[in-house]
Write a protein that holds these residues in place. Structure first.
Motif, PDB file in Angstrom:
ATOM      1  N   ARG A 130      60.003  14.975 -28.795  1.00  0.00           N
ATOM      2  CA  ARG A 130      60.453  13.673 -29.296  1.00  0.00           C
ATOM      3  C   ARG A 130      60.431  13.624 -30.825  1.00  0.00           C
ATOM      4  O   ARG A 130      61.311  13.032 -31.454  1.00  0.00           O
ATOM      5  N   SER A 145      53.058  16.902 -21.001  1.00  0.00           N
ATOM      6  CA  SER A 145      52.957  15.679 -21.786  1.00  0.00           C
ATOM      7  C   SER A 145      52.922  16.005 -23.278  1.00  0.00           C
ATOM      8  O   SER A 145      53.583  15.330 -24.089  1.00  0.00           O
ATOM      9  N   ASP A 190      63.453  20.939 -19.435  1.00  0.00           N
ATOM     10  CA  ASP A 190      63.396  19.863 -18.449  1.00  0.00           C
ATOM     11  C   ASP A 190      63.860  20.352 -17.082  1.00  0.00           C
ATOM     12  O   ASP A 190      63.240  20.039 -16.054  1.00  0.00           O
ATOM     13  N   THR A 219      56.377  17.026 -24.351  1.00  0.00           N
ATOM     14  CA  THR A 219      57.261  15.862 -24.379  1.00  0.00           C
ATOM     15  C   THR A 219      57.164  15.136 -25.716  1.00  0.00           C
ATOM     16  O   THR A 219      58.177  14.763 -26.321  1.00  0.00           O
ATOM     17  N   ASN A 220      55.942  14.955 -26.197  1.00  0.00           N
ATOM     18  CA  ASN A 220      55.741  14.316 -27.500  1.00  0.00           C
ATOM     19  C   ASN A 220      56.236  15.208 -28.640  1.00  0.00           C
ATOM     20  O   ASN A 220      56.814  14.725 -29.619  1.00  0.00           O
TER      21      ASN A 220
END
Length: 375
Positions: A163, A156, A74, A159-160
């Motif tokens: 998670r 993106s 990040d 990011t998934n």
């Protein structure tokens, strides 16, 4: 568990893939931050093939992304977006060269010289130079827009991925412990991370990552761990001999010892992407088996982009010269709030003035040096 010296690379490769392929939940695969960063920059076909591997690891329940890796990634994405401001237009050095050349034409060329090089007049020559400059700017703009769109899509995806596969370890006590232990460990060259001692920021990053990995395995009763990284520094890895005079790369012996002292029946391995891809191609059963051609682009990307480049060599030269690194941090690479304050052209000039070795500096990616040293 240390691999005996009489093993071949093939047997070691089979052992690693056996753990990766195991469908009974034995062992986890941990990704280093630099693997995610690397994947942001490979070509689109190679990235799709890399996603195939990640998705298979995720579906088999083996993929773990540590919270410290998430934090570093990040930070990289945020800082890179600022640094990219310097990359979204023509580099200052090229702008200066174009301007200098235009000045040179103004000063030295007249109509007779222009006609001698097949231009009707000096004015026509100057107009063509202006059009060339505008074409360069247009090409740069289009390339940057396309790359930005692709990077956004990849971020993106990650990011998934994060998670759904993140560690369940609380970071705060890990960070405190790393801060307490880092000075003693680095002073005595205890891995990992002692090569980062001269970093102005995040010098404990590798140690935090290591402590979190061990804590995760303690909390989740995980005995077998494979750490996938692009880091080739000797504060993470070591070379082990085989029966046919080849070497394979694995975890530093102290890391194996520390892991085994904390984890019952623990086995800890480090592999890089080169090894993983080579092993996949030599295996008949990689997570339900794939044809060689399905990872052709990824193999080429790994071979080209993970070989030790001139950029890597210059970065290593800086890291291995603490006095030089400290001087850089205090002068040309000094920043107060973020590395995006660093002027890439000034840093390049500063290094060129001091480096006297055989590395071809014209092939160095100076922007990536900032990323490696400070992000």
């Amino acid at each position: 568990m240390f691999i005996p010296k009489n093993r071949s690379i093939e047997l070691y490769s089979d052992l690693i893939l056996q753990y990766i392929n195991d469908q009974e939940g034995k062992g986890k695969i941990f990704l280093d931050t630099n693997v995610l960063i690397w994947a942001l920059n490979i070509n689109k076909s190679a990235f799709e093939e890399f996603k195939t591997i990640l998705n298979k690891l995720e579906n088999s329940g083996k993929l773990i992304i540590l919270n410290w890796v998430i934090f570093e990634f990040d930070q990289f994405v945020r800082s890179k977006s600022k640094l990219n401001i310097q990359q979204n237009t023509i580099p200052k050095s090229l702008k200066k060269n174009l301007a200098d050349f235009q000045d040179y034409v103004d000063f030295t060329v007249d109509d007779s010289i222009a006609k001698a090089i097949n231009y009707e007049s000096k004015a026509v020559l100057k107009e063509e130079l202006l059009q060339a400059k505008q074409k360069i700017e247009k090409i740069t703009s289009i390339v940057n827009v396309k790359r930005k769109e692709e990077k956004k899509s990849r971020i993106s995806y990650f990011t998934n991925l994060v998670r759904n596969n993140k560690s369940n370890v609380a970071l705060e006590p890990i960070i405190k412990e790393a801060n307490i232990q880092s000075e003693f460990r680095y002073r005595n060259r205890i891995p990992p991370g002692f090569r980062d001692i001269s970093k102005p920021t995040n010098k404990e990053g590798d140690l935090i990552l290591w402590f979190e990995l061990i804590k995760y395995c303690e909390q989740n009763n995980n005995a077998i761990s494979i750490f996938l990284t692009n880091d080739n520094k000797d504060d993470w890895i070591a070379k082990y001999p085989t029966d046919n005079d080849e070497n394979y790369i694995d975890a530093h012996p102290y890391l194996k010892h520390e892991y085994q002292s904390r984890i019952e029946k623990g086995e800890f391995y480090i592999i890089n992407l080169n090894f993983l891809i080579d092993s996949i191609f030599s295996s008949k059963n990689f997570l339900l088996a794939y044809e060689f051609t399905e990872f052709k682009n990824l193999s080429e990307a790994v071979g080209v982009e993970l070989g030790k480049s001139d950029t890597d060599k210059i970065t290593e030269w800086i890291i291995r010269n603490p006095t030089l690194h400290t001087e850089m941090n205090r002068t040309v690479c000094y920043w107060q709030f973020s590395p995006d304050e660093i002027d890439v052209d000034d840093m390049e000039k500063w290094i060129r003035e001091r480096y006297k070795g055989k590395i071809k500096l014209d092939k160095v990616n100076w922007f990536e040096i900032i990323v490696s040293l400070y992000l």
